[in-house]
Design an enzyme around this catalytic site. Structure first.
Site, PDB file in Angstrom:
ATOM      1  N   ASP A  74     -24.573  34.351  15.618  1.00  0.00           N
ATOM      2  CA  ASP A  74     -24.307  36.358  14.505  1.00  0.00           C
ATOM      3  C   ASP A  74     -24.625  35.784  13.109  1.00  0.00           C
ATOM      4  O   ASP A  74     -24.014  34.795  12.412  1.00  0.00           O
ATOM      5  CB  ASP A  74     -22.987  37.030  14.218  1.00  0.00           C
ATOM      6  CG  ASP A  74     -23.298  38.748  14.501  1.00  0.00           C
ATOM      7  OD1 ASP A  74     -24.084  38.864  15.825  1.00  0.00           O
ATOM      8  OD2 ASP A  74     -22.751  38.481  13.654  1.00  0.00           O
ATOM      9  N   SER A  75     -25.580  36.607  12.433  1.00  0.00           N
ATOM     10  CA  SER A  75     -25.415  35.969  10.682  1.00  0.00           C
ATOM     11  C   SER A  75     -26.099  37.822  10.131  1.00  0.00           C
ATOM     12  O   SER A  75     -26.258  38.915  11.279  1.00  0.00           O
ATOM     13  CB  SER A  75     -26.718  35.766  10.825  1.00  0.00           C
ATOM     14  OG  SER A  75     -27.376  35.799  11.787  1.00  0.00           O
TER      15      SER A  75
ATOM     16  N   TYR B  19     -34.184  39.657   5.985  1.00  0.00           N
ATOM     17  CA  TYR B  19     -34.095  39.432   4.676  1.00  0.00           C
ATOM     18  C   TYR B  19     -35.265  38.484   4.193  1.00  0.00           C
ATOM     19  O   TYR B  19     -35.067  38.141   2.690  1.00  0.00           O
ATOM     20  CB  TYR B  19     -32.836  39.608   4.192  1.00  0.00           C
ATOM     21  CG  TYR B  19     -32.000  40.774   4.366  1.00  0.00           C
ATOM     22  CD1 TYR B  19     -33.104  42.608   3.960  1.00  0.00           C
ATOM     23  CD2 TYR B  19     -31.460  40.461   5.560  1.00  0.00           C
ATOM     24  CE1 TYR B  19     -32.345  43.149   4.714  1.00  0.00           C
ATOM     25  CE2 TYR B  19     -31.355  42.420   6.171  1.00  0.00           C
ATOM     26  CZ  TYR B  19     -31.113  43.252   5.943  1.00  0.00           C
ATOM     27  OH  TYR B  19     -30.287  44.682   6.498  1.00  0.00           O
ATOM     28  N   ASP B  20     -35.335  37.639   4.820  1.00  0.00           N
ATOM     29  CA  ASP B  20     -36.123  35.996   3.836  1.00  0.00           C
ATOM     30  C   ASP B  20     -37.164  36.524   2.773  1.00  0.00           C
ATOM     31  O   ASP B  20     -37.351  35.795   2.452  1.00  0.00           O
ATOM     32  CB  ASP B  20     -36.675  35.494   5.263  1.00  0.00           C
ATOM     33  CG  ASP B  20     -35.504  34.683   6.822  1.00  0.00           C
ATOM     34  OD1 ASP B  20     -34.627  34.656   6.779  1.00  0.00           O
ATOM     35  OD2 ASP B  20     -36.241  34.187   7.344  1.00  0.00           O
TER      36      ASP B  20
ATOM     37  N   GLY C 291     -37.053  35.444  15.976  1.00  0.00           N
ATOM     38  CA  GLY C 291     -36.954  34.176  15.060  1.00  0.00           C
ATOM     39  C   GLY C 291     -35.670  33.526  14.700  1.00  0.00           C
ATOM     40  O   GLY C 291     -35.671  32.036  14.561  1.00  0.00           O
TER      41      GLY C 291
HETATM   42  N1  LIG Z   1     -26.719  47.992  16.637  1.00  0.00           N
HETATM   43  C1  LIG Z   1     -26.543  47.835  15.778  1.00  0.00           C
HETATM   44  N2  LIG Z   1     -25.815  48.748  14.917  1.00  0.00           N
HETATM   45  C2  LIG Z   1     -25.064  48.286  14.051  1.00  0.00           C
HETATM   46  N3  LIG Z   1     -24.806  46.513  13.356  1.00  0.00           N
HETATM   47  C3  LIG Z   1     -25.581  45.843  14.477  1.00  0.00           C
HETATM   48  C4  LIG Z   1     -26.260  46.332  15.873  1.00  0.00           C
HETATM   49  N4  LIG Z   1     -26.838  44.869  15.730  1.00  0.00           N
HETATM   50  C5  LIG Z   1     -26.079  43.357  15.415  1.00  0.00           C
HETATM   51  N5  LIG Z   1     -25.995  44.782  13.871  1.00  0.00           N
HETATM   52  C6  LIG Z   1     -24.987  43.709  13.291  1.00  0.00           C
HETATM   53  C7  LIG Z   1     -23.989  42.441  13.622  1.00  0.00           C
HETATM   54  C8  LIG Z   1     -24.815  41.365  12.946  1.00  0.00           C
HETATM   55  O1  LIG Z   1     -23.567  40.834  12.226  1.00  0.00           O
HETATM   56  C9  LIG Z   1     -25.737  42.176  12.171  1.00  0.00           C
HETATM   57  C10 LIG Z   1     -26.454  41.390  12.213  1.00  0.00           C
HETATM   58  O2  LIG Z   1     -27.173  41.057  13.734  1.00  0.00           O
HETATM   59  P1  LIG Z   1     -27.608  39.765  14.843  1.00  0.00           P
HETATM   60  O3  LIG Z   1     -26.399  40.533  15.380  1.00  0.00           O
HETATM   61  O4  LIG Z   1     -27.181  38.542  13.834  1.00  0.00           O
HETATM   62  O5  LIG Z   1     -28.693  39.942  14.557  1.00  0.00           O
HETATM   63  P2  LIG Z   1     -29.688  40.748  15.883  1.00  0.00           P
HETATM   64  O6  LIG Z   1     -29.762  41.762  16.553  1.00  0.00           O
HETATM   65  O7  LIG Z   1     -31.290  40.599  15.489  1.00  0.00           O
HETATM   66  O8  LIG Z   1     -30.227  39.001  17.086  1.00  0.00           O
HETATM   67  P3  LIG Z   1     -29.308  38.869  18.763  1.00  0.00           P
HETATM   68  O9  LIG Z   1     -29.903  39.125  20.081  1.00  0.00           O
HETATM   69  O10 LIG Z   1     -28.564  37.390  17.792  1.00  0.00           O
HETATM   70  O11 LIG Z   1     -28.455  39.366  18.606  1.00  0.00           O
HETATM   71  O12 LIG Z   1     -25.978  42.456  12.255  1.00  0.00           O
HETATM   72 MG   LIG Z   2     -27.142  41.865  17.018  1.00  0.00          MG
END
Ligand SMILES: Nc1ncnc2c1ncn2[C@H]1C[C@H](O)[C@@H](COP(=O)(O)OP(=O)(O)OP(=O)(O)O)O1
Ligand SMILES: [Mg+2]
Length: 203
Positions: free
Chosen positions: A68-69, A152-153, A11
């Site tokens: 990161d979001s 969460y969209d 996404g």
């Molecule tokens: N394994 C995990 N355990 C706990 N929190 C996590 C984990 N992975 C990510 N998060 C947290 C960090 C971020 O602030 C939030 C959103 O995740 P995020 O990393 O932005 O999305 P994503 O993992 O789907 O995509 P990306 O591949 O870009 O990392 O959740």
């Molecule tokens: Mg992630």
């Protein structure tokens, strides 16, 4: 410029590719560089985005862009925040949406206000990095609406648009969304080429 999108989230890849199009960069992805990504152990979106972008830039020798979001529900003290991707230990978007609704069952009207935050970090192999942030306020509905987007969209409603992010086209979501706004900041900084480094270096 060749840039690696440092995300495994399809996404995000879709939205980042569309948003970066005006810059004419050649965009590569983690599909081109099978890397084991670092643990996201930071306590802020910025730390986690920097962790991911810097790691991929070093490993590939190319500039890398990470996102990161997360969602922050004000009445829940900012939950799920940096735990958005693993809220309640739930494995799928649908399960996390159900869990969020459960956590918010006692909240009505104004108490359901929330914001989405996105931090984009563009890191270079020489250690230089820049951050661009975007956020948007909305309301968490009591049931999902729409099939588009991700995360969460389907629960995140924008009163001004009368729609959830999942009911918007890619273009419309980009106008309102946290990630769209962070991308607009990046585009503005790069419209005349790379910005001066002294104003954008992350400590
Ligand atoms: N394994 C995990 N355990 C706990 N929190 C996590 C984990 N992975 C990510 N998060 C947290 C960090 C971020 O602030 C939030 C959103 O995740 P995020 O990393 O932005 O999305 P994503 O993992 O789907 O995509 P990306 O591949 O870009 O990392 O959740
Ligand atoms: Mg992630």
């Amino acid at each position: 410029m060749r840039v690696v999108l440092a995300t495994s989230n399809p996404g995000k890849v879709r939205e980042l590719k569309a948003g970066l199009e005006p810059l004419g960069w050649t965009l590569l992805s983690l599909a081109d560089f099978p890397l084991r990504m670092p643990k996201e152990e930071g306590s802020t979106f910025l730390e986690n985005a920097l962790l991911k972008a810097a790691y991929v830039a070093r490993a590939t020798g190319l500039p890398a862009l990470a996102d990161d979001s997360g969602l922050e529900v004000f009445a829940l003290g900012g939950e799920p925040g940096v735990y958005s991707a693993r809220y309640g230990g739930r494995e799928t978007d649908r399960e996390r949406n159900v869990y969020l609704l459960e956590r918010m069952r006692h909240l009505k009207g104004e108490e359901r206000r929330a914001r989405f935050v996105a931090v984009l970090v563009l890191a270079y192999p020489d250690g230089h990095a820049e951050a661009y942030e975007g956020s948007v306020e909305g309301v968490i509905l009591e049931a999902p609406r729409g099939e588009g987007g991700f995360g969460y969209d389907p629960l995140f409603f924008i009163p001004e648009a009368g729609k959830t992010f999942a009911e918007m086209s890619l273009e419309e979501k980009a106008r309102y969304s946290h990630r769209g706004r962070a991308l607009q900041a990046l585009l503005k900084a790069y419209e005349k080429g790379p910005p001066p480094r002294e104003i954008s270096r992350l400590e």
